[in-house]
Every structure is written in C-alpha cells, then in structure tokens.
Scaffold this motif. Structure first.
Motif, short mmCIF file in Angstrom:
data_model
loop_
_atom_site.label_atom_id
_atom_site.label_comp_id
_atom_site.label_asym_id
_atom_site.label_seq_id
_atom_site.Cartn_x
_atom_site.Cartn_y
_atom_site.Cartn_z
N ARG A 20 33.04 24.28 78.49
CA ARG A 20 32.41 24.06 79.79
C ARG A 20 30.90 24.25 79.73
NH1 ARG A 20 34.48 28.05 83.68
NH2 ARG A 20 32.78 29.25 82.82
N THR A 24 28.58 18.65 80.55
CA THR A 24 28.04 18.50 81.90
C THR A 24 29.11 18.01 82.88
OG1 THR A 24 27.21 16.30 81.34
CG2 THR A 24 25.67 18.14 81.14
N THR A 25 30.07 17.25 82.42
CA THR A 25 31.14 16.79 83.31
C THR A 25 31.96 17.98 83.81
OG1 THR A 25 31.28 14.68 82.16
CG2 THR A 25 33.18 15.30 83.51
N GLN A 27 31.07 21.04 83.94
CA GLN A 27 30.23 21.95 84.71
C GLN A 27 30.23 21.60 86.19
OE1 GLN A 27 26.35 21.82 82.90
NE2 GLN A 27 27.07 22.76 81.01
N HIS A 28 30.56 20.36 86.51
CA HIS A 28 30.54 19.91 87.90
C HIS A 28 31.93 19.92 88.54
CE1 HIS A 28 26.30 19.01 87.86
NE2 HIS A 28 26.48 18.47 86.67
N THR A 30 34.96 18.86 87.48
CA THR A 30 35.99 17.89 87.11
C THR A 30 36.12 17.90 85.60
OG1 THR A 30 35.39 16.49 88.98
CG2 THR A 30 36.72 15.48 87.26
#
Length: 56
Positions: A20, A24-25, A27-28, A30
């Motif tokens: 994580r 970056t995906t 981290q948001h 999803t």
C-alpha cells in the motif's frame, strides 16, 4: 496453532502495508489487481485471529 496464526497475521499485515505504501491506487482506498489478494489475506487472517482471541 495460535502462535502460527498470529505470525501469519502479522506477516500479512506487513506485506499489505508495504504494498500500500508503494501503490498509489491502493492508497486511495481501492485495492489494485496485485493489492486486492494481499488485502483479502490480511483481513481474513485478522478476522481469524481476533475471533480466536474472543473465544478463549
């Protein structure tokens, strides 16, 4: 067995956190294609560990 479960749970948590932090995906909120199974393993082991602690 409880010690093994705890070790697997902690390993899964560390693996998920490391992924994580670099993704970056994820981290948001999803999980990505790679992160989703890591997150699922972490949550499954966390649930098993917490449920075992409650039952003892």
């Amino acid at each position: 067995m409880a010690d093994d479960l705890h070790a697997r749970y902690m390993d899964a948590a560390a693996t998920w956190r490391a992924h994580r932090e670099a993704c970056t995906t994820c981290q948001h909120g999803t999980p990505c294609k790679t992160g989703a199974p890591l997150f699922e393993r972490f949550t499954r082991l966390q649930d098993a560990y917490l449920n075992r602690r409650r039952s003892t």
